[in-house]
Design an enzyme around this catalytic site. Structure first.
Site, mmCIF file in Angstrom:
data_model
loop_
_atom_site.group_PDB
_atom_site.id
_atom_site.type_symbol
_atom_site.label_atom_id
_atom_site.label_comp_id
_atom_site.label_asym_id
_atom_site.label_seq_id
_atom_site.Cartn_x
_atom_site.Cartn_y
_atom_site.Cartn_z
ATOM 1 N NE ARG A 118 -4.444 -1.251 1.624
ATOM 2 C CZ ARG A 118 -5.583 -1.103 2.308
ATOM 3 N NH1 ARG A 118 -5.605 -0.394 3.411
ATOM 4 N NH2 ARG A 118 -6.703 -1.646 1.877
ATOM 5 C CD GLN A 123 -2.594 6.021 -4.306
ATOM 6 O OE1 GLN A 123 -2.740 6.873 -5.171
ATOM 7 N NE2 GLN A 123 -2.729 6.282 -3.017
ATOM 8 C CG ASP A 126 -4.937 -1.168 -4.569
ATOM 9 O OD1 ASP A 126 -5.106 -2.398 -4.452
ATOM 10 O OD2 ASP A 126 -5.156 -0.359 -3.662
ATOM 11 C CB SER A 129 -8.346 -0.323 -4.293
ATOM 12 O OG SER A 129 -7.622 -0.288 -3.076
ATOM 13 C CE1 TYR A 224 -5.326 -4.701 3.079
ATOM 14 C CE2 TYR A 224 -3.020 -4.392 3.678
ATOM 15 C CZ TYR A 224 -4.002 -4.532 2.715
ATOM 16 O OH TYR A 224 -3.662 -4.488 1.395
#
Length: 359
Positions: A118, A123, A126, A129, A224
């Site tokens: 992360r 991103q 990802d 997500s 998390y």
């Protein structure tokens, strides 16, 4: 260097390369091979791909034998293993411990995108997500279909229809999207999470955050959720029992990385829910957050429906494929060196190091 992909094993409906990303691969200097009819299940013709410079091969064996990098949603079938070149690369969405071992023996370099760190630089890759976002949305849509009542408040000459009350368990990516979707549809939404940092996010979407009084923040450094203490679980159960009895729909999204899903909605809570209420358990494949939930079944318990769908992405495979293909291309762009014209496994790169599977 050659990039290839073959059809996924049914019932998987998603694909790893779309016509849009096939063009991106070509612009990167890579050649793309696809199996005949690769995207037809999603409405993409072979011509959609060939117009972007893709070469369509007649069977999966030809694609696998010619590819230096194989892009998949799931691991290829075991029977395809012998058709893959030694020392080639394989990218999948999730690691599979059983298949991982036999594929690694064939000297393949395997990358699982669900293991991405992360960090800001990752991103665009990802996959957790992008897919969880869709899962949270679809969980609400499926629940409302089974609920069989109106969701927003309606005032009519025949009387007022009250707004449905939705409870979201777990305020990660899927949970937050479930909150946003339920609010857009006019529901009264509340949510709970063991991470106190989720409170601000839930409230920013118009939801009410439910928490155990005096609770500690159960969040790992990676962002998390972590395992709760027995005392917390007891207090949480009391709070949820009251909330569940007032809820029309419950969306369960709570997961702990590397562990079975925590059992949060108990038999007792379900007994106290109103007849006609619905629970959608997004964690069903990892054991489930709700009692009675079963994979790919709708269990009816005294008028309350508990829904478990193993692959919610199959409910909107075109959107899911478009997002996954973009995630995957971003990863390949990081893996491929245009200067060296080859895929470089740089273990000093946190993204490569974390996603590379090892024996």
């Amino acid at each position: 260097m050659n990039v290839g992909s073959t059809k996924e094993l049914s019932p998987e409906k998603r694909i790893s390369i779309t016509p849009e990303t096939s063009k991106n691969f070509k612009n990167l200097g890579l050649k793309v091979f696809l199996e005949k009819g690769f995207g037809e299940s999603l409405g993409f013709s072979d011509k959609d791909y060939t117009d972007n410079g893709v070469e369509i091969l007649s069977n999966a064996s030809d694609v696998l034998s010619k590819s230096d990098l194989i892009c998949k949603v799931n691991f290829p079938e075991a029977k395809e293993l012998g058709q893959i070149k030694e020392n080639s690369h394989l990218i999948v969405s999730n690691y599979n411990p059983e298949k991982e071992k036999q594929f690694l023996k064939n000297k393949l370099k395997i990358f699982a995108l669900n293991l991405l760190p992360r960090i800001t630089r990752a991103q665009s890759m990802d996959v957790l997500s992008s897919q969880a976002n869709l899962a949270g949305y679809r969980a609400v849509i499926e629940s409302i279909y089974e609920y069989q009542k109106a969701v927003p408040m309606m005032m009519t000459a025949a009387g007022t229809v009250p707004a449905a009350k939705v409870l979201v368990v777990g305020a990660g990516v899927a949970g937050l999207q479930a909150i946003a979707t339920a609010k857009r549809l006019g529901a009264i939404v509340s949510a709970t999470d063991v991470r106190l940092t989720a409170k601000e996010q839930v409230e920013s979407l118009g939801g009410k955050f439910l928490t155990v009084e005096g609770s500690e923040n159960l969040e790992t450094k990676g962002g998390y959720a972590k395992e709760a203490s027995e005392d917390f679980k007891k207090k949480q159960a009391e709070m949820l029992e009251n909330a569940a009895s007032k809820s029309d729909i419950i969306i369960c999204t709570a997961l702990i990385p590397g562990r079975p899903a925590p059992r949060i909605i108990t038999e007792k809570m379900i007994d106290k829910m109103k007849s006609g209420s619905v629970i959608f358990d997004l964690a069903v494949t990892q054991g489930g957050n709700a009692a009675y939930s079963e994979v790919d079944k709708i269990v009816n318990k005294n008028g309350k429906k508990i829904i478990g769908i193993s692959n919610v992405m199959n409910k909107l495979p075109l959107t899911a494929s478009n997002l996954y293909a973009k995630n995957l291309f971003s990863f390949v762009r990081n893996l491929y060196s245009k200067e060296k014209k080859q895929f470089v496994v740089n273990l000093e790169d946190e993204i490569i190091k974390n996603t590379l599977l090892k024996e």
